[in-house]
Design an enzyme around this catalytic site. Structure first.
Site, PDB file in Angstrom:
ATOM      1  N   ARG A 146     -21.252  50.539  50.303  1.00 47.55           N
ATOM      2  CA  ARG A 146     -21.040  49.272  49.599  1.00 47.55           C
ATOM      3  C   ARG A 146     -19.551  48.960  49.662  1.00 47.55           C
ATOM      4  NH1 ARG A 146     -17.527  51.194  46.928  1.00 47.55           N
ATOM      5  NH2 ARG A 146     -17.508  49.303  45.697  1.00 47.55           N
ATOM      6  N   GLY A 147     -19.193  47.771  49.116  1.00 47.41           N
ATOM      7  CA  GLY A 147     -17.814  47.306  49.271  1.00 47.41           C
ATOM      8  C   GLY A 147     -17.761  46.435  50.522  1.00 47.41           C
ATOM      9  N   ALA A 148     -17.207  45.236  50.388  1.00 47.01           N
ATOM     10  CA  ALA A 148     -17.325  44.236  51.458  1.00 47.01           C
ATOM     11  C   ALA A 148     -16.888  44.741  52.845  1.00 47.01           C
ATOM     12  CB  ALA A 148     -16.556  42.983  51.059  1.00 47.01           C
ATOM     13  N   ARG A 184     -27.288  41.917  51.942  1.00 47.67           N
ATOM     14  CA  ARG A 184     -26.524  41.549  50.738  1.00 47.67           C
ATOM     15  C   ARG A 184     -25.894  40.167  50.965  1.00 47.67           C
ATOM     16  NH1 ARG A 184     -23.145  45.923  47.751  1.00 47.67           N
ATOM     17  NH2 ARG A 184     -23.618  44.457  46.080  1.00 47.67           N
ATOM     18  N   GLN A 220     -19.247  51.330  39.333  1.00 42.46           N
ATOM     19  CA  GLN A 220     -18.449  51.711  40.504  1.00 42.46           C
ATOM     20  C   GLN A 220     -17.039  52.147  40.107  1.00 42.46           C
ATOM     21  OE1 GLN A 220     -20.377  49.000  40.290  1.00 42.46           O
ATOM     22  NE2 GLN A 220     -21.071  48.253  42.275  1.00 42.46           N
ATOM     23  N   ASP A 255     -15.132  39.955  47.519  1.00 43.22           N
ATOM     24  CA  ASP A 255     -16.217  39.912  48.513  1.00 43.22           C
ATOM     25  C   ASP A 255     -16.195  38.643  49.338  1.00 43.22           C
ATOM     26  OD1 ASP A 255     -17.164  41.798  46.284  1.00 43.22           O
ATOM     27  OD2 ASP A 255     -18.460  42.232  48.008  1.00 43.22           O
ATOM     28  N   LYS A 278     -16.819  41.447  41.919  1.00 44.37           N
ATOM     29  CA  LYS A 278     -17.791  42.077  41.009  1.00 44.37           C
ATOM     30  C   LYS A 278     -17.820  41.375  39.649  1.00 44.37           C
ATOM     31  CE  LYS A 278     -19.989  44.713  41.871  1.00 44.37           C
ATOM     32  NZ  LYS A 278     -21.378  44.455  42.335  1.00 44.37           N
TER      33      LYS A 278
HETATM   34  O1  MRU Z   1     -21.484  45.688  44.738  1.00 46.08           O
HETATM   35  P1  MRU Z   1     -20.346  46.368  45.427  1.00 46.08           P
HETATM   36  O2  MRU Z   1     -20.087  47.749  44.931  1.00 46.08           O
HETATM   37  O3  MRU Z   1     -20.482  46.294  46.932  1.00 46.08           O
HETATM   38  O4  MRU Z   1     -19.092  45.472  45.010  1.00 46.08           O
HETATM   39  C1  MRU Z   1     -17.819  45.811  45.480  1.00 46.08           C
HETATM   40  C2  MRU Z   1     -16.761  44.898  44.999  1.00 46.08           C
HETATM   41  O5  MRU Z   1     -16.987  44.005  44.208  1.00 46.08           O
HETATM   42  C3  MRU Z   1     -15.399  45.066  45.603  1.00 46.08           C
HETATM   43  O6  MRU Z   1     -14.409  44.692  44.709  1.00 46.08           O
HETATM   44  C4  MRU Z   1     -15.295  44.198  46.863  1.00 46.08           C
HETATM   45  O7  MRU Z   1     -16.373  44.428  47.728  1.00 46.08           O
HETATM   46  C5  MRU Z   1     -14.029  44.408  47.590  1.00 46.08           C
HETATM   47  S1  MRU Z   1     -13.999  45.969  48.388  1.00 46.08           S
HETATM   48  C6  MRU Z   1     -12.506  46.186  49.132  1.00 46.08           C
END
Ligand code: MRU
Length: 379
Positions: free
Chosen positions: A52-54, A89, A201, A242, A253
């Site tokens: 996860r994480g963009a 996603r 997270q 994201d 988030k």
């Molecule tokens: O739902 P997630 O855990 O994928 O959400 C992650 C976030 O909101 C991060 O802040 C975002 O993806 C940036 S990651 C460098």
């Protein structure tokens, strides 16, 4: 960054062309790696948030296309992989960016060259992410250095939300890259880590990775930030994102918007760190146009953790029968953002600044929007 002292990336190519990654659903209680051997594996890992994480979602999807090409490099098979992966996603635009990059690298190429080309481009996307995040860290380091100089001694207190750390990227992280670089340079730094309900997270991942790197940090309940800001306990907020729109609105988030409001009310600088693939020049008004992922109710109704005897268990915390809503992201309007920390420097959150810093991306989007399209990515 390091796991038990060993330099580690979040995604890597195995000797037999399979792909390795970390199962983030097991952290912080267990560090385990998993293998991806097909686009289906990659899609499942993204959907279940093992990755996860963009930026990491984007890199995983890119490798997913390479894994699909290895099985069948026909146009139809690659279209199927694209459709499968893009549906995993909806909010993180890095997913679409990476898939489009892969298709651009493969279209107009003879079939017998596609597998090698796909692995090359996926690897390059992963490597570029590391370089970009290192550059974000250098620019953000200057901000932290200024605050440290002004404070003349005590630690710089950074508040962050969710996990925009190295686990969310291929390495370094976005929001955490300036933090790691400041810490490595000996600047005293302390991080307030929002727990980030419902999936935690912050408490599970950001706290774990900061701990692995030896960065002092304190996990706080999500609603604590405003109180800390009122008492001058936060010098700067740095979050990830994201998706950033052409005018600088920021999706991140759920709960990020409330931190930005509190920061504005208390005169605390609110920065967002992002790699350029997170910019979506095709949308302008983030609140109206960015699709917000809604996830399953079980993330709200249950909490998972380790029992004193070491078992991982989930317990229900909401009464049976109560309705729950689980919005995974929110949008912070550009007017609340002090600046965007990018690989090309720190920018105002504005249409002009973004287009000026990334003219090739802005122009490409205009061209793409005016294309007629032929119904396939292999036109
Ligand atoms: O739902 P997630 O855990 O994928 O959400 C992650 C976030 O909101 C991060 O802040 C975002 O993806 C940036 S990651 C460098």
């Amino acid at each position: 960054m390091k796991v038990n002292g060993t330099p580690t990336r979040t995604i890597w190519l195995e000797a037999d062309q399979g792909v390795g990654t970390i199962d983030q659903t097991l952290l912080p209680h267990r560090y385990a790696t998993i293998r991806l051997d097909s686009a289906e594996d990659a899609a499942r890992a993204i959907k279940t948030m093992q990755v996860r994480g963009a930026p990491l979602i984007g890199a995983t999807a890119a490798y997913g296309v390479a894994l699909a090409a290895r099985q069948d490099a026909s146009d139809a098979a690659l279209e199927r992989a694209y459709a499968l992966l893009i549906a995993t996603r909806p909010t993180a635009i890095n997913l679409k960016w990476a898939l489009d990059e892969m298709m651009a690298a493969l279209r107009n190429r003879p079939r017998d060259e596609r597998v090698a080309a796909a692995y090359r481009r996926a690897q390059a996307i992963a490597d570029e992410d590391v370089e970009i995040n290192a550059a974000i860290g250098r620019h953000g380091l200057a901000l932290i250095g200024e605050i440290a100089a002004r404070k003349g001694g005590g630690p710089v207190n950074v508040l962050t939300h969710c996990n925009a750390g190295w686990l969310a990227t291929v390495d370094w992280g976005t929001a955490t890259s300036p933090i790691y670089q400041a810490h490595d340079k000996g600047i005293p730094i302390h991080v307030w880590v929002d727990e980030t309900r419902p999936r935690n997270q912050g408490a599970s991942l950001t706290a774990w990775e900061l701990g692995q790197h030896g960065v002092p940090h304190t996990v706080i309940a999500d609603n604590t930030g405003g109180h800390l800001m009122q008492h001058r306990e936060v010098d700067i907020v740095i979050t990830g994102t994201d998706r950033v729109t052409a005018q600088g609105d920021v999706a991140n988030k759920i709960g990020t918007y409330l931190k930005a409001l509190a920061a504005k009310d208390n005169g605390v600088p609110f920065y967002v760190a992002l790699p350029s693939p997170t910019i979506d020049f095709s949308v302008v008004d983030g609140v109206r146009e960015i699709p917000i992922e809604q996830r399953g109710p079980e993330e709200m109704t249950t909490m998972t953790g380790r029992t004193p005897d070491g078992r991982i268990e989930s317990v229900r915390i909401v009464p049976d029968g109560s309705q729950v809503a689980n919005y995974a992201f929110d949008v912070t309007p550009a007017r609340l953002v002090t600046g965007l920390i990018t690989e090309r420097g720190i920018l105002a959150a504005s249409r002009e600044a973004l287009a000026q810093a990334f003219p090739e991306r802005a122009a490409a989007t205009v061209r793409h929007e005016s294309d007629q399209g032929c119904g396939t990515r292999f036109c």
